[in-house]
Design an enzyme around this catalytic site. Structure first.
Site, mmCIF file in Angstrom:
data_model
loop_
_atom_site.group_PDB
_atom_site.id
_atom_site.type_symbol
_atom_site.label_atom_id
_atom_site.label_comp_id
_atom_site.label_asym_id
_atom_site.label_seq_id
_atom_site.Cartn_x
_atom_site.Cartn_y
_atom_site.Cartn_z
ATOM 1 N NE ARG A 165 21.233 19.560 24.206
ATOM 2 C CZ ARG A 165 20.960 18.309 23.829
ATOM 3 N NH1 ARG A 165 20.685 18.035 22.550
ATOM 4 N NH2 ARG A 165 20.984 17.321 24.695
ATOM 5 C CE LYS B 124 20.307 11.716 18.118
ATOM 6 N NZ LYS B 124 21.374 12.104 19.062
ATOM 7 N NE ARG C 109 18.081 7.540 23.155
ATOM 8 C CZ ARG C 109 17.758 8.833 22.964
ATOM 9 N NH1 ARG C 109 16.680 9.158 22.296
ATOM 10 N NH2 ARG C 109 18.531 9.774 23.423
ATOM 11 N NE ARG D 282 18.106 17.554 27.150
ATOM 12 C CZ ARG D 282 18.149 16.672 26.155
ATOM 13 N NH1 ARG D 282 17.889 17.061 24.907
ATOM 14 N NH2 ARG D 282 18.461 15.410 26.387
ATOM 15 N NE ARG E 256 21.714 12.401 27.790
ATOM 16 C CZ ARG E 256 21.779 13.595 27.210
ATOM 17 N NH1 ARG E 256 22.518 14.563 27.735
ATOM 18 N NH2 ARG E 256 21.093 13.840 26.119
#
Ligand code: ADP
Ligand code: AMP
Length: 222
Positions: A129, A15, A90, A162, A173
């Site tokens: 990532r 996203k 969310r 992260r 998550r």
């Protein structure tokens, strides 16, 4: 009429990658609540201090805090042409609050674009990532490497992994934030006929084409 869009999908679906590109190409404001929270953590603001441990566990930050933060952001003067919402809303409470805020401005959500992708691909994406310290520019060690390892192409700041991109937190998550929390939000928008789905497991350029086609159609019709 401003073009207000929501990008929804599990963490790691791509996203932010698409939102950053589309926002700069179309002059829309990219609002990523996760980026805003990480900036608060980095700067040691009261909001950041409150959110830090919750984020590290892969849980959702409280609705009250997120809604207040978002309300302030929506009031900024770069949102006039439209907003691309990335990571908000969310929960159902956030979706209802968003509707109220837009309604008060005579605006409405044009579409909710859902990024479909499976968990194995998300783990692959999130374990590779890397984001930059200065401005959250996003890379992937295999799929989108920077020119110089560990350094952001755009601003030269250091790239880091992260805390919540380690595999155990990624799985938590996915379950808590996508399977459990997002379902009622999707139902809420589906009931209003606003949900469009794209295959987010495709390479970046193909995903970009699919999202662009969709936005062109909406933009032409608004
Ligand atoms: P989200 O904002 O949904 O959490 P990101 O945009 O940060 O996801 O993307 C997660 C990771 O996957 C990043 O490392 C990014 O570079 C990479 N990525 C994004 N889109 C694709 C794609 N279509 N194919 C492969 N990797 C991708
Ligand atoms: P993201 O960068 O979108 O993956 O978000 C990182 C983390 O910030 C999430 O795992 C949550 O802990 C928190 N967060 C971001 N946006 C929201 C939101 N809209 N509601 C609650 N928590 C959020």
């Amino acid at each position: 009429m401003p073009l207000d869009l929501i990008l929804m999908g599990p963490p790691g679906a791509g996203k932010g990658t698409q939102a950053a590109r589309i926002a700069s190409e179309r002059g829309l404001a990219h609002i990523a609540t996760g980026d805003m929270l990480r900036a608060g953590v980095r700067d040691g603001t009261p909001l950041g201090l409150e959110a830090k441990a919750v984020m590290a566990r892969g849980d959702l930050v409280s609705d009250d805090l997120i809604i207040a933060m978002f309300r302030e952001r929506l009031g900024a003067d770069d949102t006039g042409a439209g907003v691309l919402l990335d990571g908000f809303p969310r929960t159902s409470a956030q979706a209802e609050a968003l509707d109220g805020m837009l309604d008060g401005l005579g605006r409405h959500i044009a579409s909710v674009v859902v990024f479909d992708i499976d968990l194995d691909e998300l783990v692959r994406r999130l374990s590779g990532r890397r984001v930059c310290r200065a401005a959250e520019h996003v890379y992937h060690i295999d799929f989108h490497p920077p020119k110089v390892e560990g350094v952001c192409d755009e601003d030269g700041s250091e790239l880091y992994q992260r805390e919540d991109d380690h595999e155990d937190v990624v799985r938590a998550r996915y379950q808590k934030q996508w399977v459990d929390a997002a379902t009622p939000v999707l139902d809420y928008y589906a009931g209003r006929g606003l949900v469009e789905r794209i295959d987010a497991a495709k390479p970046r350029d193909e995903v970009a084409r699919a999202v662009d086609l969709l936005i062109d159609r909406l933009d032409g019709g608004s």
